[in-house]
Write an enzyme that holds these catalytic residues in place. Structure first.
Site, mmCIF file in Angstrom:
data_model
loop_
_atom_site.group_PDB
_atom_site.id
_atom_site.type_symbol
_atom_site.label_atom_id
_atom_site.label_comp_id
_atom_site.label_asym_id
_atom_site.label_seq_id
_atom_site.Cartn_x
_atom_site.Cartn_y
_atom_site.Cartn_z
ATOM 1 C CG ASP A 90 -4.715 -1.420 0.777
ATOM 2 O OD1 ASP A 90 -3.487 -1.652 0.379
ATOM 3 O OD2 ASP A 90 -5.323 -0.833 1.410
ATOM 4 C CB SER B 83 -1.135 -0.034 0.961
ATOM 5 O OG SER B 83 -2.132 1.023 1.139
#
Length: 277
Positions: A174, A45
């Site tokens: 993610d 991320s």
């Protein structure tokens, strides 16, 4: 250090945390001040984005200047976000109850970072591994070769805010959903593994959070549980936790404050990493 003594190699794992992930920058500055470079970087991320900039060879102080220049002006940030927006207000009335503020991950990464990043992993100065999550496969997916921007886009495709990314026919979200602090990827690839954890958010009650804050805080809580499980299986040699927990996941406009608070981690980096190497 004696001339015939070889310094140990180290791998650097940079975790997620949204805006709190900006705290990776002071850690990189401390490493740079020690005249050190990691043998490899793994990132999830926000950690993948910061790690990618660092892996290009961009000096950490330049990364700091770039982050401040890119995020300090609310109007400029808003205009850039609107370029990446794919949702419309009419989506609220769609059968699937769509999201009017949904953003395209690849446009987002290209808009903010595109001019600073090469096309492929092979063009990076430091080997980088990026984590994402295969939504339907229910497992982590890692990228270390091939096109760089799509992998970064997948790694930061925060559910509810950023549209999932399709790569090789798989739907990815993610990286923090499966591996928020990807230190385990580096096992066996360097003498020392250093992980930087910026995921912990506000811990004191602030009243009932708004829907976005509640969603993101819940995602972060699940991520912390995943990391705790991985730590029980085998912790890295060093975990660094900049004290940025008072900031929220989307506090990007607080970039200067986050960096200022995170600067306090530098003496710890120099002392503990120096002792390990």
């Amino acid at each position: 250090m004696h001339a015939d003594m070889k310094r140990k190699s180290f791998a650097l794992a940079l975790g997620g945390g949204g805006a709190r992930g900006l705290a990776h920058i002071p850690v990189l500055e401390a490493i740079d001040a020690m005249d050190l470079k990691p043998a490899l970087i793994s990132g999830s991320s926000m950690g993948a984005l910061i790690g990618a900039l660092y892996a290009t060879g961009m000096p950490p102080r330049e990364i700091r200047r770039f982050a401040i220049a890119s995020l300090r002006d609310r109007g400029d940030v808003w205009r850039l976000l609107m370029k990446a927006r794919v949702g419309t207000w009419s989506d609220l009335l769609s059968p699937g109850l769509g999201n009017p503020v949904l953003m395209d991950a690849e446009i987002l990464v290209t808009t903010f970072l595109g001019e600073h990043l090469p096309e492929t992993f092979a063009d990076l100065a430091i080997p980088l591994t990026v984590t994402a999550t295969d939504l339907y496969g229910r497992h982590e997916r890692t990228f270390a070769t091939g096109p760089l921007l799509p992998a970064l886009a997948a790694s930061m495709a925060i559910p509810g805010l950023v549209r999932p990314v399709e790569i090789d026919g798989r739907i990815l979200v993610d990286g923090a959903a499966a591996n928020p602090l990807p230190f385990d990827i580096a096992r066996g690839r360097a003498d020392v593994i250093v992980a930087v954890d910026t995921a912990t958010g506000p811990t004191e009650p602030r009243g009932i959070p708004d829907p976005w804050d509640a969603l993101f805080s819940t995602i972060q809580l699940m991520g912390q549980s995943i990391t705790a499980g991985k730590l029980r299986d085998g912790a890295p040699d060093l975990i660094l936790r900049p004290n940025v927990s008072t900031f929220r996941l989307l506090d990007f406009l607080s970039v200067s404050a986050i960096l200022r608070v995170a600067d306090a981690i530098k003496p710890e980096v120099e002392a503990k990493l120096g002792a390990l190497l």
